[in-house]
Design a protein around this motif. Structure first.
Motif, PDB file in Angstrom:
ATOM      1  N   LYS A 179       0.812  -1.227   0.000  1.00 40.81           N
ATOM      2  CA  LYS A 179       0.000   0.000   0.000  1.00 40.81           C
ATOM      3  C   LYS A 179       0.843   1.273   0.000  1.00 40.81           C
ATOM      4  CE  LYS A 179      -4.171  -1.919   2.097  1.00 40.81           C
ATOM      5  NZ  LYS A 179      -5.122  -1.836   3.225  1.00 40.81           N
ATOM      6  N   GLY A 180       2.107   1.168   0.381  1.00 38.38           N
ATOM      7  CA  GLY A 180       2.973   2.341   0.418  1.00 38.38           C
ATOM      8  C   GLY A 180       4.376   1.947   0.815  1.00 38.38           C
ATOM      9  N   THR A 181       5.288   2.919   0.788  1.00 46.56           N
ATOM     10  CA  THR A 181       6.679   2.617   1.103  1.00 46.56           C
ATOM     11  C   THR A 181       6.862   2.200   2.560  1.00 46.56           C
ATOM     12  OG1 THR A 181       7.078   4.983   1.468  1.00 46.56           O
ATOM     13  CG2 THR A 181       7.661   4.089  -0.693  1.00 46.56           C
ATOM     14  N   ALA A 182       5.988   2.672   3.437  1.00 49.74           N
ATOM     15  CA  ALA A 182       6.086   2.250   4.839  1.00 49.74           C
ATOM     16  C   ALA A 182       5.904   0.738   4.945  1.00 49.74           C
ATOM     17  CB  ALA A 182       5.036   2.975   5.685  1.00 49.74           C
ATOM     18  N   ASP A 183       4.972   0.198   4.175  1.00 51.55           N
ATOM     19  CA  ASP A 183       4.727  -1.246   4.179  1.00 51.55           C
ATOM     20  C   ASP A 183       5.884  -2.007   3.526  1.00 51.55           C
ATOM     21  OD1 ASP A 183       1.671  -1.221   5.017  1.00 51.55           O
ATOM     22  OD2 ASP A 183       1.924   0.302   3.492  1.00 51.55           O
ATOM     23  N   ILE A 184       6.451  -1.435   2.472  1.00 49.00           N
ATOM     24  CA  ILE A 184       7.597  -2.072   1.811  1.00 49.00           C
ATOM     25  C   ILE A 184       8.791  -2.105   2.763  1.00 49.00           C
ATOM     26  CG2 ILE A 184       9.230  -1.927  -0.101  1.00 49.00           C
ATOM     27  CD1 ILE A 184       7.037  -0.486  -1.707  1.00 49.00           C
ATOM     28  N   ARG A 185       8.984  -1.019   3.475  1.00 45.63           N
ATOM     29  CA  ARG A 185      10.104  -0.925   4.415  1.00 45.63           C
ATOM     30  C   ARG A 185       9.986  -1.995   5.503  1.00 45.63           C
ATOM     31  NH1 ARG A 185       9.041   3.801   5.792  1.00 45.63           N
ATOM     32  NH2 ARG A 185       8.333   3.461   7.925  1.00 45.63           N
ATOM     33  N   ILE A 186       8.780  -2.204   6.009  1.00 47.52           N
ATOM     34  CA  ILE A 186       8.549  -3.241   7.019  1.00 47.52           C
ATOM     35  C   ILE A 186       8.859  -4.615   6.428  1.00 47.52           C
ATOM     36  CG2 ILE A 186       6.769  -4.407   8.379  1.00 47.52           C
ATOM     37  CD1 ILE A 186       5.424  -1.619   8.670  1.00 47.52           C
ATOM     38  N   ALA A 187       8.442  -4.818   5.167  1.00 49.56           N
ATOM     39  CA  ALA A 187       8.702  -6.094   4.496  1.00 49.56           C
ATOM     40  C   ALA A 187      10.201  -6.315   4.300  1.00 49.56           C
ATOM     41  CB  ALA A 187       7.982  -6.124   3.151  1.00 49.56           C
ATOM     42  N   ALA A 188      10.921  -5.255   3.996  1.00 48.28           N
ATOM     43  CA  ALA A 188      12.371  -5.366   3.823  1.00 48.28           C
ATOM     44  C   ALA A 188      13.057  -5.671   5.151  1.00 48.28           C
ATOM     45  CB  ALA A 188      12.926  -4.075   3.226  1.00 48.28           C
ATOM     46  N   ASP A 189      12.622  -4.996   6.203  1.00 48.63           N
ATOM     47  CA  ASP A 189      13.233  -5.218   7.520  1.00 48.63           C
ATOM     48  C   ASP A 189      12.981  -6.637   8.032  1.00 48.63           C
ATOM     49  OD1 ASP A 189      14.173  -2.632   7.531  1.00 48.63           O
ATOM     50  OD2 ASP A 189      12.536  -1.819   8.737  1.00 48.63           O
ATOM     51  N   SER A 190      11.870  -7.241   7.597  1.00 48.19           N
ATOM     52  CA  SER A 190      11.536  -8.596   8.046  1.00 48.19           C
ATOM     53  C   SER A 190      12.117  -9.670   7.129  1.00 48.19           C
ATOM     54  CB  SER A 190      10.015  -8.764   8.118  1.00 48.19           C
ATOM     55  OG  SER A 190       9.449  -8.758   6.811  1.00 48.19           O
ATOM     56  N   GLY A 191      12.722  -9.255   5.999  1.00 47.00           N
ATOM     57  CA  GLY A 191      13.311 -10.218   5.082  1.00 47.00           C
ATOM     58  C   GLY A 191      12.372 -10.724   4.003  1.00 47.00           C
ATOM     59  N   GLU A 192      11.177 -10.160   3.955  1.00 43.94           N
ATOM     60  CA  GLU A 192      10.195 -10.574   2.941  1.00 43.94           C
ATOM     61  C   GLU A 192      10.651 -10.160   1.545  1.00 43.94           C
ATOM     62  OE1 GLU A 192       5.672  -9.172   2.119  1.00 43.94           O
ATOM     63  OE2 GLU A 192       6.072  -9.870   4.160  1.00 43.94           O
ATOM     64  N   VAL A 193      11.270  -8.974   1.449  1.00 44.39           N
ATOM     65  CA  VAL A 193      11.914  -8.516   0.217  1.00 44.39           C
ATOM     66  C   VAL A 193      13.295  -7.993   0.590  1.00 44.39           C
ATOM     67  CG1 VAL A 193       9.746  -7.932  -0.966  1.00 44.39           C
ATOM     68  CG2 VAL A 193      10.901  -6.191   0.413  1.00 44.39           C
ATOM     69  N   SER A 194      14.100  -7.701  -0.422  1.00 44.03           N
ATOM     70  CA  SER A 194      15.478  -7.263  -0.164  1.00 44.03           C
ATOM     71  C   SER A 194      15.643  -5.749  -0.166  1.00 44.03           C
ATOM     72  CB  SER A 194      16.420  -7.880  -1.203  1.00 44.03           C
ATOM     73  OG  SER A 194      16.470  -9.279  -1.046  1.00 44.03           O
ATOM     74  N   GLY A 195      14.594  -5.026  -0.549  1.00 37.82           N
ATOM     75  CA  GLY A 195      14.690  -3.571  -0.583  1.00 37.82           C
ATOM     76  C   GLY A 195      13.689  -2.987  -1.548  1.00 37.82           C
ATOM     77  N   TYR A 196      13.936  -1.758  -1.968  1.00 38.05           N
ATOM     78  CA  TYR A 196      13.027  -1.097  -2.917  1.00 38.05           C
ATOM     79  C   TYR A 196      13.722   0.074  -3.579  1.00 38.05           C
ATOM     80  CZ  TYR A 196      12.128   2.731   0.461  1.00 38.05           C
ATOM     81  OH  TYR A 196      12.245   3.804   1.313  1.00 38.05           O
ATOM     82  N   CYS A 197      13.130   0.541  -4.671  1.00 35.64           N
ATOM     83  CA  CYS A 197      13.598   1.743  -5.354  1.00 35.64           C
ATOM     84  C   CYS A 197      12.553   2.829  -5.134  1.00 35.64           C
ATOM     85  CB  CYS A 197      13.770   1.501  -6.846  1.00 35.64           C
ATOM     86  SG  CYS A 197      15.001   0.247  -7.262  1.00 35.64           S
ATOM     87  N   GLY A 198      13.009   4.031  -4.858  1.00 33.71           N
ATOM     88  CA  GLY A 198      12.070   5.124  -4.623  1.00 33.71           C
ATOM     89  C   GLY A 198      12.803   6.428  -4.416  1.00 33.71           C
TER      90      GLY A 198
END
Length: 334
Positions: A179-198
């Motif tokens: 839904k937003g970068t805040a959610d992506i950041r949480i996913a990255a911190d938990s290891g669900e993804v490796s990061g993001y571009c933004g």
């Protein structure tokens, strides 16, 4: 002399009418992403200071309407919001290009919006330490695709990875639907993804803990010229090996960054109210109290006027058909 006096009286009457209109009113800034992300953070700082620059001093509230990479908000601003100067929609400029490419779900014609202004962005890709990739050369050589989180087409966190994969050959697996970068950041911190571009500003502000601790790092930036904070980070356009790749990065990413965080009004909003909000926006981004808040939040501000946004939107419409087709091939969902 008489004509000048009549003109001045008419101008004062129009100003008084708008002051009367905004007095006691509430202006809403509707943000197309979830709370806690970069768009939300900027909008709330603007909301704290913009009211004093609008005649009548209205209250300004921020509401979140996340979904489809802010497309829900853009469509709302075009089709549903009243054109009364009381609703400002804050959505990502990449959707302007998506509309030109024929993206799904787009229910607006960008040139018809009224534009309050926009905040420009510098773009970057950040990866976690756990990804095992510490620089762009390691990324290029990675045997397995690196998972990046994204929201939806038209957002920088989706469009940038698609263009970098096509132009530089970076191995990327894009995971969309956040839904937003805040959610992506949480996913990255938990290891669900490796990061993001933004946006670098949003990343620096909202992912600061991970960046400062070394648990995340920026491996590539995507800017027309290197950002002063990222002098030692490679720039994507310098890694491109063909003129076509460089042009795709320029039109697909650099130009989007110019109108990244745009603030629009519904079509047919009264011109005098548009002018008042445009002026208030430009005064706000120069306001010393606003700038102090920006610095405190570790944000940076580069703003352009509503007229400049309109010019960029018009320039998009003049793109060569062959470039439009190539971007369509890269950026639109299969």
């Amino acid at each position: 002399m008489i004509l000048l006096l009549v003109f001045n009286l008419a101008s004062q009457k129009a100003l008084f009418a708008q002051e009367t209109f905004y007095k006691g009113k509430t202006v809403r800034i509707i943000v197309g992403f979830s709370a806690g992300g970069g768009f939300d953070t900027y909008a709330r700082v603007i909301a704290r200071h913009m009211g004093k620059h609008i005649p009548g001093g209205p209250a300004i509230l921020v509401e979140n309407m996340p979904g489809a990479g802010s497309l829900i908000t853009a469509n709302h601003g075009y089709n549903t919001a009243k054109p009364d100067g009381l609703t400002i929609n804050n959505w990502i400029g990449g959707l302007v290009l998506q509309a030109l490419l024929g993206g799904k779900g787009i229910q607006f014609h960008a040139p018809k919006f009224e534009w309050v202004g926009a905040l420009q962005d510098s773009q970057s890709c950040g990866l976690t330490k756990a990804s095992g990739v510490s620089n762009v050369q390691e990324w290029l050589a990675a045997k397995n695709p690196v998972k990046l989180g994204g929201t939806a087409s038209g957002s920088t966190d989706v469009d940038i990875p698609k263009i970098l994969k096509a132009t530089l050959g970076l191995p990327i697996q894009l995971v969309e639907g956040y839904k937003g970068t805040a959610d992506i950041r949480i996913a990255a911190d938990s290891g669900e993804v490796s990061g993001y571009c933004g946006t670098w500003a949003g990343m620096k502000s909202t992912w600061s803990q991970a960046l400062e601790s070394g648990n995340a790092h920026v491996v590539v930036q995507i800017n027309s010229k290197k950002h002063q904070d990222l002098i030692n980070v490679p720039n994507a356009v310098d890694l491109a090996k063909t003129d076509e790749a460089r042009e795709l990065i320029k039109m697909g990413i650099h130009y989007q960054a110019d109108i990244s965080r745009n603030y629009s009004l519904p079509p047919a909003t009264p011109k005098e109210r548009v002018a008042i909000l445009q002026k208030a926006f430009l005064q706000t981004v120069k306001d010393k109290d606003f700038l102090a808040d920006v610095q405190k939040a570790k944000l940076s501000v580069e703003a352009i006027s509503g007229d400049d946004v309109a010019r960029i939107v018009s320039d998009y419409s003049a793109m060569k058909p062959e470039l439009v087709n190539k971007l369509k091939e890269i950026m639109l969902p299969n």
